[in-house]
Write a protein that holds these residues in place. Structure first.
Motif, PDB file in Angstrom:
ATOM      1  N   SER A 194       0.863  -1.195   0.000  1.00  0.00           N
ATOM      2  CA  SER A 194       0.000   0.000   0.000  1.00  0.00           C
ATOM      3  C   SER A 194       0.891   1.235   0.000  1.00  0.00           C
ATOM      4  O   SER A 194       1.939   1.235   0.648  1.00  0.00           O
ATOM      5  CB  SER A 194      -0.866   0.015   1.258  1.00  0.00           C
ATOM      6  N   THR A 195       0.465   2.246  -0.700  1.00  0.00           N
ATOM      7  CA  THR A 195       1.112   3.563  -0.582  1.00  0.00           C
ATOM      8  C   THR A 195       0.168   4.501   0.175  1.00  0.00           C
ATOM      9  O   THR A 195       0.476   4.991   1.259  1.00  0.00           O
ATOM     10  CB  THR A 195       1.444   4.137  -1.981  1.00  0.00           C
ATOM     11  N   THR A 215      -3.112   4.150   1.574  1.00  0.00           N
ATOM     12  CA  THR A 215      -3.876   3.801   2.776  1.00  0.00           C
ATOM     13  C   THR A 215      -2.956   3.799   3.997  1.00  0.00           C
ATOM     14  O   THR A 215      -3.265   4.406   5.029  1.00  0.00           O
ATOM     15  CB  THR A 215      -4.558   2.428   2.585  1.00  0.00           C
ATOM     16  N   PRO A 274      -8.930   5.606  -7.515  1.00  0.00           N
ATOM     17  CA  PRO A 274      -8.416   5.359  -6.154  1.00  0.00           C
ATOM     18  C   PRO A 274      -6.890   5.265  -6.133  1.00  0.00           C
ATOM     19  O   PRO A 274      -6.277   5.404  -5.076  1.00  0.00           O
ATOM     20  CB  PRO A 274      -9.053   4.014  -5.770  1.00  0.00           C
TER      21      PRO A 274
HETATM   22  N1   CP Z   1      -6.283   3.499  -2.967  1.00  0.00           N
HETATM   23  C1   CP Z   1      -5.487   2.652  -2.304  1.00  0.00           C
HETATM   24  O1   CP Z   1      -5.957   1.796  -1.544  1.00  0.00           O
HETATM   25  O2   CP Z   1      -4.162   2.810  -2.527  1.00  0.00           O
HETATM   26  P1   CP Z   1      -3.012   1.947  -1.860  1.00  0.00           P
HETATM   27  O3   CP Z   1      -3.159   0.530  -2.365  1.00  0.00           O
HETATM   28  O4   CP Z   1      -1.739   2.587  -2.271  1.00  0.00           O
HETATM   29  O5   CP Z   1      -3.229   1.972  -0.355  1.00  0.00           O
END
Ligand code: CP
Length: 307
Positions: free
Chosen positions: A55-56, A58, A265
């Motif tokens: 994840s970046t 979240t 997203p």
């Molecule tokens: N939108 C989102 O969940 O991005 P990440 O996977 O980077 O957390």
């Protein structure tokens, strides 16, 4: 609703009134943040970020949200550095985290993992994404972004484009939109269309839904684009066949509504050309920034902190 110690697992667990309450409180939080009035709200509180998947946004926005509230974060951002590699179960891991922290955010590839975690601890658990199932805090920041732009959600024409089969963000968003009077259009390759139960859920609530494989986006207020979820495909060849199904470039957005917003997203791969980033339609970077006030709000609510 009693928010203190509430788990945030699925957007389906929330009524329209509760969703609208979070959006309103997030607006209040954003104002307080701008005035520099949030830095001790969560003093001495600890957030455990348990990320069993990359994840970046979240992970970083929960961490930033907690720090802007005066709290601290612990945890891991990749399963390879937790004792999962030695065979520890999710349940044991969250029980341990609950002994160290006031609130837990968990992301895991298995659908239902966040619910399982919440059933085994007495601190609030927030689902940061469980497989293809749900991503409720993403949905709240998506709705926040829409409402900030249009001052309403009812009456909007919304199209959702891309991987509607495996994308958890679009599953959560679709569930949430059941509560609003919107016109929805799902644009996807046939093999990646929205699960039937979700379309039926919308229709049962009287929401107008259209499904198509054609990228015709001229009549929409909200154009919500998603990535084809490579990591969820059981067959890599199937991914290769559909990976470039839709690419929003300057040609594709010609003639869209003047007030339209393009959301995503993120992360994106090829589905939105970078030329679009500099147009007035691009709202995806602001959308990601809106994760801060929304997640600050959720952390305060579930930890019983008044603001
Ligand atoms: N939108 C989102 O969940 O991005 P990440 O996977 O980077 O957390």
């Amino acid at each position: 609703m009693r928010w203190n110690k509430k788990h945030i697992i699925s957007i389906r667990d929330f009524s329209r009134e509760e969703i609208d309450f979070v959006l309103k409180k997030s607006r209040d939080m954003e104002k307080k943040l701008k005035l520099g009035k949030t830095s001790s709200l969560m003093k001495d509180k600890i957030l455990a970020n348990l990320f069993f998947e990359p994840s970046t946004r979240t992970r970083m926005s929960f961490e930033a949200a907690m720090k802007k509230l005066g709290g601290v974060t612990i945890g891991f951002d990749y399963p390879g550095i937790s004792s999962e590699v030695k065979g520890e179960t999710i349940v044991d891991t969250v029980k341990i985290a609950a002994g160290y922290a006031d609130v837990i955010v968990i992301r895991h590839p298995i659908e239902g993992s966040a619910r399982l975690a919440s059933e085994n601890v007495d601190v609030p658990v927030i689902n940061g994404g469980d497989g293809s199932n749900q991503h409720p805090t993403q949905t709240l920041l998506d709705l926040y972004t829409i409402k900030k732009e249009f001052k309403r959600i009812d009456g909007l024409n919304i199209c959702v484009i891309g991987d509607l089969k495996y994308g958890r963000t679009v599953h959560s968003l679709t569930n949430a939109l059941e509560n609003y009077n919107v016109n929805l259009c799902f644009i996807s390759p046939w093999e990646l269309r929205m699960p039937r139960r979700m379309v039926k859920g919308l229709e049962a609530k009287g929401i107008k839904v259209r499904e198509t494989t054609k990228l015709n986006i001229k009549n929409f207020d909200v154009i919500y684009v998603t990535r084809i979820q490579k990591e969820r495909f059981p067959d890599p060849q199937e991914y290769e066949r559909v990976k470039d199904a839709y690419i929003l470039n300057m040609d594709a957005i010609e003639g869209i509504k003047n007030e339209a917003i393009i959301m995503h997203p993120l992360p994106r791969v090829t589905e939105i050309s970078t030329d679009i980033d500099n147009t007035k339609y691009a709202h995806y970077f602001e959308q990601a920034r809106n994760g801060i006030p929304v997640r600050m709000t959720l952390l305060c609510l579930v930890c019983g902190v008044k603001f």
